[in-house]
Design a protein around this motif. Structure first.
Motif: not given
Length: 690
Positions: A414-418
């Motif tokens: 998953d992506n949480i920052k970008s």
């Protein structure tokens, strides 16, 4: 196409996702009240499919999308309008940049088949130039394609918009034939206006030509000063027109170069992505061949994914042995708090209430991409909702790790920052990687089981060696079909040993002490006999029978047996039993014996039977009569020891009557010439009793 003859390619991937993205951009701009998500859901199109420029949609999907779009907007001509909008849409950026690279509308229309191939697989295109600013484009549907009229309208809009990239005006289109009017192909006659830079360049050229002609004529009619003034005027105008046309050309060139620069950047980004994808596959393959430990293997895979893929977080969950739950194994990108939650949270496979994405992906063996977790809250349990909330997931991809139709675990990213959106390309890549991970896990598990099997075999071998000679176990394991009840007649030397006075001495010893004493003493004896390539065949309370020359033949078995007996005699004399040095008696005989497994189907033992064994036992009894000779042997053994350094120390005891035999037997006794004093070996209290 009739209902009785349905098209063959309703569900084939024919149309690039950028076409529908153009529709969505236009709808959001012109009809902001329309619910985009409901239309996509009706058409069975997901957001992550549209985010992937390499994804292709089916005829069924685009038809359903158009139907619901017309219904929601009430605009039956929206496809033509969307086609024209493509000239300014973000979704068409790559196609626009590609077209602008051809510098002029004529060149762009000439290669329209290359441009169209990036948007549709349903038609083939042909271009034919029929004038300076005029081309004919023919669109021929492929076999089995059931294109609708709205798609023809959308294509006309796009062809009109192509000219606008260069002239800032839509092209004019005539359509003499159309498949929706019963013709074999759609023909488009396209006419566009000249570009501004081209028009001014022509004006400059025509003016220059006219100025030269007029100047030549005026030379004969005007005074020289006036003629020079006219020449200066014409030159100034020509120069001005040249500068202006060059300015326009440079502007167009700059615009095209900027576009090409963006294309180059996108291309380099794409090359970098593909390069990292290839390296990832390579590194996973290297990890497979390098690591046979599952934990090290999966850790290496995670490190490779972290280096090569553009995901903020990733992890692998594996099923336990009973396949009742899947547990977090290894990951990257998780902070300590989140990783603690992951290690404490197992997904139960045996519970009917488990409806989480990981469980569904594992059971159904289907990958899952969720663009927004709020969309699936109603489909999962509250425990899953709390888990997702606890680790901060917003969108994710979950791919099953399957080997030969058996689910081993799941791969999660998953992506949480970008905040970078996940796409179908990401899903396809991970779906391709997961089988390689599955093969690696299976190989590691197989290797681990082989090692465990070898370890069990070694433990069993060591256990059986306590009951059987090591060569017998080796023969059976090597052959696999060894006849367990086969007996062989072999020449052997048998040793019978008995501890003198042990029964009376053991009366003053505890049971455990007695057993410990015998075990320790027999261990020392066994070590000496094994060094001489013999083996203890059986224990007889306070004595034992040892055999040399079987199961493996031994040329010098009499000498090996005598040497072992001498060492045991020396070792025993250094031990204290009942307050005095231990005394033993050894009988030694060389002859033929039947050696093999003796017993029944349910119980057997490897032993030697025959007169040789009985004779050795009876010779040992003679040591109780001839106290000065702790080792008594037969003539056959004595003769076999000819040439032995101790042969001269062996005394002929004459013919002796032994129990169980009618005839007397010639016996020979051995007594060491030197008396060994008690050595430091006495300090081993395991061999002393006071």
């Amino acid at each position: 196409m009739s209902q009785n003859n349905p098209p063959k390619k309703l569900d084939d991937p024919l149309y690039n996702s950028r076409i529908i993205k153009n529709y969505l951009e236009y709808t959001k701009k012109q009809y902001p009240e329309v619910d985009i998500n409901s239309m996509l859901s009706y058409a069975a199109i997901t957001n992550y499919e549209l985010e992937d420029q390499g994804h292709w949609l089916t005829q069924r999907q685009v038809d359903r999308f158009h139907d619901i779009l017309v219904k929601k907007t009430g605009n039956p001509n929206i496809s033509r309008e969307v086609g024209r909008y493509a000239a300014s849409s973000k979704a068409s950026t790559v196609v626009k940049q590609y077209a602008l690279g051809f510098m002029t509308p004529a060149a762009a229309y000439w290669v329209v088949k290359n441009i169209a191939s990036r948007l549709t697989r349903a038609h083939t295109f042909e271009s034919r130039r029929i004038g300076p600013e005029r081309v004919e484009i023919t669109s021929i549907p492929k076999h089995g394609v059931a294109e609708k009229a709205y798609q023809c309208d959308n294509r006309m809009g796009q062809l009109e918009a192509l000219s606008r990239l260069f002239t800032n005006k839509f092209a004019k289109i005539e359509q003499p034939t159309c498949i929706h009017r019963g013709d074999d192909a759609c023909r488009y006659i396209i006419t566009w206006e000249k570009t501004t830079s081209l028009m001014w360049r022509r004006v400059r050229n025509y003016f220059t030509l006219c100025a030269i002609v007029v100047s030549g004529v005026l030379f004969f009619f005007l005074p020289l000063i006036s003629w020079l003034a006219v020449i200066f005027l014409f030159s100034s105008v020509t120069l001005g027109l040249s500068l202006y046309s060059e300015h326009l050309e440079k502007r167009d060139l700059t615009r095209n170069l900027d576009a090409q620069g963006d294309v180059a950047k996108d291309l380099l980004d794409e090359i970098n992505i593909r390069y990292n994808d290839a390296l990832l596959v390579k590194e996973i393959g290297q990890a497979t061949s390098k690591f046979m430990d599952i934990q090290r293997l999966l850790t290496s895979v995670m490190h490779a994914m972290q280096r090569r893929l553009d995901f903020d977080r990733g992890g692998i969950w594996l099923a336990n042995f009973d396949k009742t739950k899947i547990c977090y194994n290894v990951g990257y990108g998780y902070d300590r708090e989140v990783e603690e939650i992951l290690r404490k949270s197992d997904f139960h496979l045996d519970s009917p209430h488990s409806r989480g994405p990981a469980v569904q992906a594992f059971k159904q063996q289907q990958p899952l991409l969720v663009s927004d977790v709020t969309e699936i809250k109603s489909d999962i349990s509250m425990r899953s909702v709390e888990f997702i909330k606890g680790i901060g997931v917003q969108s994710f991809i979950c791919v099953p790790i399957v080997y030969e139709k058996e689910s081993l675990g799941v791969l999660f990213v998953d992506n949480i920052k970008s905040k970078q959106p996940l796409s179908q390309t990401d899903l396809s890549l991970l779906t391709g990687i997961a089988p390689q991970i599955a093969i690696s896990i299976h190989n590691a598990i197989s290797y681990q089981r082989i090692q465990e099997g070898k370890e069990r075999e070694e433990n069993l071998r060591k256990l059986f060696e306590k009951y059987l000679p090591a060569p017998i176990i080796k023969q059976y394991l090597d052959s696999g079909n060894m006849d367990l009840f086969r007996g062989d007649e072999l020449a052997i030397t048998a040793i019978f040993l008995d501890i003198r006075g042990f029964t009376s001495c053991s009366e003053n010893m505890e049971v455990r002490e007695t057993v410990s004493f015998l075990n320790d003493y027999f261990e020392r004896c066994s070590h000496i006999i094994s060094e001489g390539n013999g083996h203890i065949n059986k224990f007889t309370g306070d004595g034992f029978l040892a055999i040399f020359g079987a199961p493996e033949p031994l040329d010098n078995h009499p000498a090996m047996a005598f040497n072992a007996a001498d060492k045991i005699l020396d070792m025993s004399g250094k031990c204290i039993l009942g307050g005095s040095p231990m005394s033993i008696g050894i009988g030694l005989h060389t002859g033929l014996a039947i050696v093999g497994n003796i017993g029944s189907e349910s119980k057997m033992e490897y032993t030697a039977v025959g007169d040789t064994i009985n004779t050795a036992s009876r010779l040992q009894e003679l040591t109780k009569v001839f106290h000065d000779f702790p080792i008594i042997m037969s003539r056959s053994a004595w003769e076999a020891l000819a040439g032995h350094p101790c042969h001269r120390e062996i005394t002929n005891l004459g013919m002796q009557q032994i129990r169980g035999k009618k005839d007397k037997l010639e016996a020979f006794g051995f007594r060491p010439l030197k008396d060994n004093p008690l050595s430091p070996f006495q300090t081993d209290r395991n061999y002393m009793h006071s």
